[in-house]
Design a protein around this motif. Structure first.
Motif, PDB file in Angstrom:
ATOM      1  N   ASP A   1       0.841  -1.209   0.000  1.00 58.92           N
ATOM      2  CA  ASP A   1       0.000   0.000   0.000  1.00 58.92           C
ATOM      3  C   ASP A   1       0.872   1.253   0.000  1.00 58.92           C
ATOM      4  O   ASP A   1       0.676   2.175  -0.806  1.00 58.92           O
ATOM      5  N   ALA A   2       1.875   1.263   0.882  1.00 60.10           N
ATOM      6  CA  ALA A   2       2.760   2.435   0.965  1.00 60.10           C
ATOM      7  C   ALA A   2       3.521   2.605  -0.343  1.00 60.10           C
ATOM      8  O   ALA A   2       3.702   3.731  -0.839  1.00 60.10           O
TER       9      ALA A   2
ATOM     10  N   THR B   1       1.231   4.102  -2.964  1.00 56.46           N
ATOM     11  CA  THR B   1       1.024   5.533  -2.685  1.00 56.46           C
ATOM     12  C   THR B   1       2.226   6.347  -3.143  1.00 56.46           C
ATOM     13  O   THR B   1       2.085   7.341  -3.876  1.00 56.46           O
ATOM     14  N   ALA B   2       3.411   5.901  -2.789  1.00 60.29           N
ATOM     15  CA  ALA B   2       4.631   6.632  -3.182  1.00 60.29           C
ATOM     16  C   ALA B   2       4.779   6.649  -4.698  1.00 60.29           C
ATOM     17  O   ALA B   2       5.083   7.686  -5.290  1.00 60.29           O
TER      18      ALA B   2
ATOM     19  N   ASN C   1       2.374   6.363  -6.978  1.00 58.66           N
ATOM     20  CA  ASN C   1       1.336   7.205  -7.595  1.00 58.66           C
ATOM     21  C   ASN C   1       1.588   8.684  -7.336  1.00 58.66           C
ATOM     22  O   ASN C   1       1.167   9.545  -8.104  1.00 58.66           O
ATOM     23  N   ASN C   2       2.319   8.963  -6.240  1.00 59.60           N
ATOM     24  CA  ASN C   2       2.670  10.365  -5.945  1.00 59.60           C
ATOM     25  C   ASN C   2       3.958  10.790  -6.634  1.00 59.60           C
ATOM     26  O   ASN C   2       4.440  11.912  -6.435  1.00 59.60           O
TER      27      ASN C   2
END
Ligand code: LRH
Ligand code: MN
Length: 388
Positions: free
Chosen positions: A318-319, A322-323, A325-326
């Motif tokens: 998940d992390a 997120t990283a 996609n950011n």
């Protein structure tokens, strides 16, 4: 956050297939160093594979190579294997050791030689019908040493014809694994040199033809995990021949030369939810232990695959997403490296203990006295493997 219980369940369910030929003598063109206690028969190779499973708990099948493991009764051999606690896995064909195959086997300009080679592939399926094996593993040494030696297109047509006849002979639960290799023994062109060629033939054949990635069969610097990600996306990844190398097809212990590469490969497997045996990938070893004791080397290799898998299972997906996609490059990379830099040996020791196994398989093997037993018993006869 990573669910440790799920990680332990995945590790307990992991399955790695050992190669019968890795228990036999092997070497290079310069020298084969024979070792005391090496098996003389397919049965003795299977007994050794049984020991690897006994101490690791995750190696319940052994791949055979024909004719190196040719016997009169494959059903009896399969029953013997069951007594040793293992099943017969992939059946490997061998159309690379007969004088007739100097200019190729299924790609040979001579139709009689192509017929002979194709008949060997069909014979291997007859054997699978007796051993209950799912996988027919095809690797072709076929290729050229000089430009102009033969027609590249004609050879692909001949290869496709042999693969088609073989594919159509497969039973409903059987698959064809097509292994590729950049070079050796051919040094100008190999007829199945890369994943793209194997993939294209597999697509042409049908859904039960899938690609086998041997980690030692690529040009230096090849991003193998990209190939894994791509073939998973296409549902055309069928198997691995795990080993490692510093230079060419060195066939060293998996993870020994480049544990980070093995981690990156298993990371794509985990990302693709493809580790579970139910997904259908056959995780095999294909190695040669030229100077080291063979059974402990194979146990070590199984442990190296387990460690790479455990690290990949610990990636905080998940992390990471997120990283990614950011566009947070450094964060994304560090999340992956955190998992890679995690010492997973205590976790694996727990998984083994939970399974009633010794947390240290190699120490347990050494204490078993099996090595001394086979050295004492296996005297006389002809040792399996490359002639010393
Ligand atoms: C070819 C290969 C193939 C086997 C052989 C033992 O290099 O990787 O998988 O048939 O090794
Ligand atoms: Mn291989």
């Amino acid at each position: 956050m990573t669910d440790l219980a799920a990680v332990k369940r995945a590790l307990a369910a992991q399955r790695i297939e050992t190669p019968s030929w890795a228990f036999g003598n092997s070497g290079t063109r310069f020298k084969v160093f024979a070792q005391a206690g090496v098996p003389r028969t397919p049965e003795e190779k299977i007994a050794d594979a049984g020991m690897v499973h006994r101490f690791t708990g995750v190696a319940p099948t052994v791949a055979l190579h024909i004719p190196w493991d040719k016997v009169g009764d494959y059903a009896a051999l399969t029953r013997y294997a069951a007594d040793q606690g293992v099943g017969i896995g992939a059946i490997n064909t061998n159309v690379f050791q007969d004088d007739d195959y100097k200019l190729g086997s299924v790609t040979n300009p001579d139709p009689g030689i192509r017929r002979k080679a194709t008949d060997h592939l069909l014979e291997a399926i007859d054997i699978m019908d007796q051993t209950g094996s799912r996988d027919l593993k095809l690797w072709f040494a076929d290729g050229l040493n000089y430009p102009g030696q033969d027609d590249l297109r004609n050879r692909q047509d001949r290869l496709a014809a042999a693969l088609r006849e073989t594919y159509d002979r497969l039973g409903a639960h059987q698959r064809m694994l097509l292994e590729y290799k950049l070079f050796e023994p051919a040094f100008y062109a190999t007829d199945v040199p890369d994943w793209g060629t194997s993939y294209a033939h597999c697509v042409e054949l049908g859904e039960r033809a899938v690609v086998c990635i041997d980690t030692g069969h690529h040009a230096p610097g090849t991003n193998i995990e990209f190939i894994v990600a791509f073939l998973l996306r296409q549902k055309k990844l069928g198997a691995f021949d795990f080993n490692s190398r510093f230079y060419a097809d060195d066939d060293l212990m998996a993870g020994a030369a480049d544990p980070f590469q093995l981690f990156r490969i298993m990371n794509e497997i985990i990302r693709g939810d493809a580790l579970d045996p139910a997904y259908g990938i056959n995780f095999m070893l294909d190695q040669c232990h030229n100077i080291e004791a063979k059974i402990p080397a194979i146990i070590r290799s199984v442990m190296n695959v387990q460690e790479a898998s455990a690290k990949a299972l610990l990636v905080d997906r998940d992390a990471l997403a997120t990283a990614q996609n950011n566009g947070d490059v450094l964060e994304a990379n560090s999340i992956l490296m955190d998992a890679y830099n995690t010492d997973v040996r205590p976790l694996l020791a727990e998984v083994r203990a939970d399974a009633g196994l010794d947390p240290d398989p190699i120490a347990a093997y050494r204490r078993s006295g099996y090595q001394e037993k086979i050295v004492a018993e296996r005297v006389g006869g002809t040792q399996a493997g490359w002639g010393a």
